[in-house]
Scaffold this active site. Structure first.
Site, short mmCIF file in Angstrom:
data_model
loop_
_atom_site.label_atom_id
_atom_site.label_comp_id
_atom_site.label_asym_id
_atom_site.label_seq_id
_atom_site.Cartn_x
_atom_site.Cartn_y
_atom_site.Cartn_z
CD GLU A 75 58.02 107.40 92.52
OE1 GLU A 75 58.11 107.17 91.31
OE2 GLU A 75 58.41 108.47 93.04
CG ASP B 214 61.77 108.48 92.89
OD1 ASP B 214 62.11 107.92 93.95
OD2 ASP B 214 61.69 107.89 91.80
CG ASP C 82 61.08 113.02 90.04
OD1 ASP C 82 60.04 112.83 90.70
OD2 ASP C 82 61.61 112.13 89.35
CD GLU D 174 55.62 112.46 86.50
OE1 GLU D 174 54.67 111.74 86.85
OE2 GLU D 174 55.50 113.42 85.71
CE1 TYR E 155 64.96 109.76 91.74
CE2 TYR E 155 65.14 112.00 90.87
CZ TYR E 155 64.43 110.82 91.01
OH TYR E 155 63.20 110.69 90.42
NE ARG F 79 63.35 108.87 86.23
CZ ARG F 79 63.09 107.81 86.99
NH1 ARG F 79 63.14 107.94 88.31
NH2 ARG F 79 62.79 106.65 86.46
CG HIS G 54 67.61 116.16 91.85
ND1 HIS G 54 66.87 116.07 92.99
CD2 HIS G 54 66.74 116.14 90.82
CE1 HIS G 54 65.59 115.99 92.67
NE2 HIS G 54 65.49 116.06 91.36
#
Length: 754
Positions: free
Chosen positions: A9, A82, A84, A86, A298, A300, A344
């Site tokens: 990303e 990433d 997640d 998104e 990570y 988030r 995560h």
């Protein structure tokens, strides 16, 4: 055959991943999303199961060309945005762009950018996750349905450039409701009495009055306090009871996203936005001795889960650095709260042997401060409990009971390394002298004190993040954006480190809450977050969730189009009457902000600016009287009046409206109109002033020209940037956002409403 391609990303990850994968792979970056809903239309086919219309984001064509070039004839494409929702959407859109006959796509999740984690993820790739993508898409559609249908209503009824958001508007509501609680609060007087008591040895014992005849006592005023003191006069102070116990205190779990934001705001004075920006840098990789190293996992995450091997490594370091008595025998794991997504780990160092002191030479000040916080919190989570000896003392003086307490740290355990803000507060208790039950203490003095009850506090960034998390509003990964957006849109003001609703915020909030009670309901918004989680876990279909949401929303939308109060027209009625015609004054909103206007318009044209006091009461601002200047009008000979207008002071003929002669005073002494902003150039002590170019265009330059050539087109504002510390902001205007302040530094994206 071309090399396999790994697509990430962020461009900053490319170097880190190339280092570990070597020459067998090409690595390229999407630089964020490459597809999104269209900017100037809703882009949702509501009648066709809410099908979204995705377009290439303007300016992304060059990125796509480079991705296709990097892919070449590769048979295998590893999609590694990433880990997640998104990131999953970016992976899906990338696969659509690079789709080719015979080509295979693999999803890889890098939870940390270390050699072991990268190679392990590459060795066990997954399929693209349709449910995670569906959940992201559903959130995007929900936000678009709300934002793109309520915002035009606000443009029509209130002012152009305003916006509404499914989550941001609820955050504004929380702030507005707290402010109204503050305004409605009525402070009450009460008194406390402390007894200063001496034992046979110091320190002095300070005990607080708690009870009378075994029942809780309330002292409303000074007369009651004096009456209590008289009743205790001459009575001995006897130690009635001493309770001693040793409590065990466990360390806090490693950071989740929201807890990291809260602690960084409190301890480091970072904003939520700055916290996430710095954490992203630590995750993506820092050059250490010429090699990129991802320092944290990570950032988030809602989870407190940690890997077994990471916990064991921390225990090993603890025994080496602090001694065996500080290390626990086996890893300590922490339970997640209910409904927490566990994709995560918690935020932790990729290796505890990257100690803050060892990596300090390679980190910026902010990077080191945040890394130290993360490192210490994680390592402390695997240390022994702290042992606290706590003593509580009850003292009786006549019919009155006093209490005192104190604590001594018997074994510091994890507290030798890290204490949260809450734990720091818990350890501020007083030390006590040697005491025994039945012992009579000497009364040195009584200390009566007057107090007043306090209103609930305004929200700081930390407490608002906590409030959003506890109410299930949004997701921790979105908090920084929410907090930035509501400030940039001008719905809240930042006053001494706390959020306060602006008048615009109150107006827009009241309109939306009245017209859209479901969308603005805290429980409803939290339930929608749960529904999105259910979509991700394949327990629900997004089309079903969207249909259930949209039917009542559309009814509210149609009703609001007809019934929402117009701030351009009627406005909100107040309790004030017009001093010229006695009709009710209304609050209205124009292109230059809010004002008071007579409801009798156009027959009565009375208008004024206004302010609210701490109780929310409106005070009208009377304009200063016009001053007669020493100049006369060159057109009609009448005196010129000195007036204050939107753009500063000017001279106007007293014969208006017959004579409309006016002169701007902005030309000043010929050197330019002062802005009050110092020149930012090193070594220059000049001031930035307003000037006019040869073609008549206004610009801003240093007063010391030609010795200093600093110049800008945007008007400088004497206000420091809260994100990067730049010495001034600049004023800008756009059709979409109206007038706003922005940072003049090109590398900083800070904006706020003017």
């Amino acid at each position: 055959m071309s090399k396999s391609l790994v697509v990430v990303e962020s461009p900053t990850k490319v170097k880190t991943i190339k280092k570990y994968l070597g020459a067998d792979y090409n690595v390229a970056a999407t630089v964020g999303h490459i597809k999104d809903l269209p900017e100037k239309e809703i882009g949702i086919d509501i009648e066709n199961d809410f099908t979204p219309e995705y377009n290439l984001i303007p300016g992304k064509q060059r990125v796509i060309t480079e991705l296709k070039k990097a892919a070449g004839d590769a048979e295998n494409i590893y999609l590694a945005p990433d880990p997640d929702r998104e990131g999953e959407a970016i992976a899906w859109h990338t696969s659509e762009i690079l789709k080719k006959k015979g080509r295979k796509f693999h999803r890889v999740l890098f939870h940390e950018l270390t050699g072991h984690a990268i190679r392990e993820a590459m060795s066990s790739p997954q399929e693209l996750n349709p449910h995670k993508f569906e959940a992201q898409q559903a959130r995007r559609i929900l936000d678009r349905l709300v934002g793109y249908q309520i915002s035009p209503l606000l443009w029509k009824k209130v002012r152009m450039g305003l916006s509404a958001g499914r989550v941001q508007s609820v955050a504004v509501r929380i702030i507005c409701e707290r402010e109204r609680d503050i305004q409605a609060f009525v402070s009450e007087e009460y008194w406390s009495i402390a007894a200063h008591l001496d034992a046979e040895s110091p320190p002095r014992l300070i005990a607080k009055l708690a009870k009378k005849n075994g029942k809780k006592i309330h002292i409303p005023n000074e007369d009651t306090a004096q009456s209590v003191l008289k009743e205790m006069a001459g009575a001995p102070a006897v130690i009635e009871k001493i309770t001693r116990k040793t409590t065990r205190r466990n360390p806090s779990p490693p950071f989740t996203t929201s807890k990291l934001q809260q602690e960084a705001i409190r301890k480091l004075r970072f904003s939520a936005k700055a916290t996430m920006s710095v954490a992203q840098q630590l995750y993506e990789g820092i050059d250490i001795k010429g090699e990129p190293v991802g320092l944290i996992t990570y950032m988030r995450t809602d989870s407190t889960r940690i890997a077994q091997e990471a916990a064991e490594e921390a225990i090993q370091l603890i025994r080496e650095r602090f001694g065996t008595e500080y290390g626990i025998e086996k890893p300590r794991f922490f339970k997640n709260r209910k409904k927490v997504q566990d994709a995560h780990e918690a935020i932790r160092p990729t290796s505890v042997y990257y100690t803050p002191d060892e990596v300090a030479p390679y980190l910026s000040h902010d990077q080191l401060a945040l890394y130290r916080l993360i490192w210490q919190r994680f390592v402390a989570s695997q240390m022994q409990q702290a042992l606290i000896d706590q003593t509580s003392v009850s003292v009786k003086i006549g019919d009155y009971g006093f209490n005192a307490s104190g604590s001594i740290i018997k074994f510091s355990g994890f507290m030798v390394l890290y204490m949260s803000e809450d734990e720091t507060e818990q350890n501020k208790e007083e030390q006590l002298p040697d005491l025994s039950e039945g012992h009579v203490l000497k009364i040195a003095q009584f200390e009566p004190k007057q107090h007043f009850t306090m209103p609930p506090p305004r929200f700081s960034e930390a407490s608002l993040v906590k409030e959003l998390e506890e109410n299930g509003i949004g997701r921790p990964s979105t908090y920084a954006t929410i907090l930035s957006t509501i400030r940039e849109k001008g719905y809240v003001e930042w006053v001494k480190g706390y959020f306060r609703p602006s008048e615009l915020g109150f107006i827009v909030n009241d309109l939306i809450v009245k017209s859209f009670p479901d969308v603005m309901d805290i429980e409803f918004t939290a339930k929608m977050e749960d529904n999105l989680d259910r979509v991700e876990s394949a327990e629900a279909q997004s089309s079903e969730i969207l249909s259930q949401f949209y039917a009542p929303f559309k009814r509210e939308l149609d009703l609001a189009a007809e019934q929402m109060q117009s701030m351009k027209g009627v406005g909100f009625p107040t309790e004030l009457t017009c001093p010229e015609c006695s009709k009710i004054l209304h609050i209205k909103l124009g292109k230059n902000g809010h004002f008071i206007a007579c409801s009798g318009y156009p027959e009565c044209s009375y208008t004024r600016n206004y302010v609210r006091d701490e109780k929310g009461n409106i005070s009208i601002i009377e304009p200063p009287p016009d001053e007669i200047s020493d100049k006369v009008c060159e057109k009609c000979g009448k005196p010129m009046l000195l007036k204050q207008g939107k753009y500063g002071k000017f001279l106007a003929c007293s014969g208006y409206p017959e004579c409309k002669n006016a002169q701007s005073l902005n030309s000043g002494n010929g050197n330019g109109l002062s802005t009050g902003v110092r020149c930012p150039k090193d070594g220059c002590d000049g001031e930035i002033v307003q000037k006019t170019s040869k073609r008549g265009k206004i610009f801003y330059g240093c007063l010391r020209y030609p010795d200093c050539d600093f110049a800008i087109w945007d008007k400088p504002v004497n206000k420091e940037c809260p994100d990067c510390g730049a010495k001034f902001l600049v004023e800008k205007t756009s059709k979409k956002e109206g007038t706003f302040f922005a940072c003049a530094d090109k590398g900083c994206s800070f904006k706020e409403s003017a």
